[in-house]
Write a protein that holds these residues in place. Structure first.
Motif, mmCIF file in Angstrom:
data_model
loop_
_atom_site.group_PDB
_atom_site.id
_atom_site.type_symbol
_atom_site.label_atom_id
_atom_site.label_comp_id
_atom_site.label_asym_id
_atom_site.label_seq_id
_atom_site.Cartn_x
_atom_site.Cartn_y
_atom_site.Cartn_z
ATOM 1 N N SER A 97 0.825 -1.207 0.000
ATOM 2 C CA SER A 97 0.000 0.000 0.000
ATOM 3 C C SER A 97 0.858 1.256 0.000
ATOM 4 O O SER A 97 1.806 1.371 0.776
ATOM 5 C CB SER A 97 -0.928 0.002 1.218
ATOM 6 O OG SER A 97 -1.655 1.228 1.272
ATOM 7 N N TYR A 154 -1.629 -5.637 0.157
ATOM 8 C CA TYR A 154 -2.945 -6.054 -0.296
ATOM 9 C C TYR A 154 -2.820 -7.141 -1.371
ATOM 10 O O TYR A 154 -2.075 -6.970 -2.344
ATOM 11 C CB TYR A 154 -3.671 -4.834 -0.873
ATOM 12 C CG TYR A 154 -5.095 -5.080 -1.290
ATOM 13 C CD1 TYR A 154 -6.125 -5.048 -0.357
ATOM 14 C CD2 TYR A 154 -5.411 -5.337 -2.618
ATOM 15 C CE1 TYR A 154 -7.439 -5.263 -0.733
ATOM 16 C CE2 TYR A 154 -6.718 -5.553 -3.005
ATOM 17 C CZ TYR A 154 -7.726 -5.513 -2.064
ATOM 18 O OH TYR A 154 -9.023 -5.726 -2.440
ATOM 19 N N ARG A 209 -4.229 -7.364 3.631
ATOM 20 C CA ARG A 209 -5.677 -7.307 3.417
ATOM 21 C C ARG A 209 -6.026 -7.997 2.104
ATOM 22 O O ARG A 209 -5.204 -8.079 1.191
ATOM 23 C CB ARG A 209 -6.163 -5.866 3.380
ATOM 24 C CG ARG A 209 -5.995 -5.159 4.716
ATOM 25 C CD ARG A 209 -6.664 -3.799 4.710
ATOM 26 N NE ARG A 209 -6.515 -3.160 5.990
ATOM 27 C CZ ARG A 209 -7.323 -3.321 7.027
ATOM 28 N NH1 ARG A 209 -8.369 -4.119 6.914
ATOM 29 N NH2 ARG A 209 -7.114 -2.690 8.154
#
Length: 178
Positions: A79, A87, A123
């Motif tokens: 990120s 991610y 994530r």
């Protein structure tokens, strides 16, 4: 450069994807997803993997091959806005290789890459209907983040990717060594 994977995948190589891999990966999506969602599903999958993902995130992504054949890929990135996070954007594994641990191997490599770049959180998302993806992420140590809606007992983030495009949102906290 393609490097070999550990057993049981010695017959496979792994490398970073590049722009020339974009169309070959797109060509696999409908076959690997069994035509899920028909024409609309095909369009959504293609929109999730634009060429820019292969142009700008190759250093944090992986492509697994057997000779000239693609058998798996993971597109992920560090990120830019959240310096502690990375991610996982899109992952695919040839149905013939599913259940072999190859998907988990790709995730572990991404976790290691994330740790090496100072990231402590990974994530990912999936559609609420994708029970297999939910089960996989749970096995990999992800937790499903709370949401205001539910689908089959799983918390959902409504309109996450736009109107009517609900998603499950996953978070995995990385330990410094594993």
């Amino acid at each position: 450069m393609t490097t070999p994977l550990p057993a049981p995948w010695l017959h496979l190589g792994i490398r970073r994807p590049g722009p020339d891999d974009h169309l070959p990966v797109l060509a696999l999506l409908d076959t690997w997803w069994g035509g899920l969602g028909g024409e609309e599903g095909m369009r959504q999958r293609a929109l999730l993997l634009p060429k820019l993902m292969f142009q700008h995130f190759g250093d944090s992504s992986f492509l697994v091959t057997s000779g000239d054949r693609i058998v798996a890929f993971l597109i992920g990135f560090l990120s830019q806005s959240r310096p502690d996070e990375s991610y996982i954007h899109f992952v695919g594994v040839d149905p013939a290789e599913r259940g072999s641990g190859l998907g988990a191997e790709l995730y572990e490599r991404f976790f290691a890459h994330s740790r090496a770049h100072g990231r402590s959180v990974v994530r990912a998302i999936t559609s609420p209907q994708n029970g297999g993806s939910h089960a996989f992420h749970t096995r990999m140590g992800f937790v499903t983040e709370p949401g205001p809606k539910e689908f089959e007992g799983r918390p959902v983030q409504p309109d996450y990717d736009g109107p009517g495009l609900d998603r499950l949102s996953f978070r995995k906290d990385l330990s410094p060594t594993g």
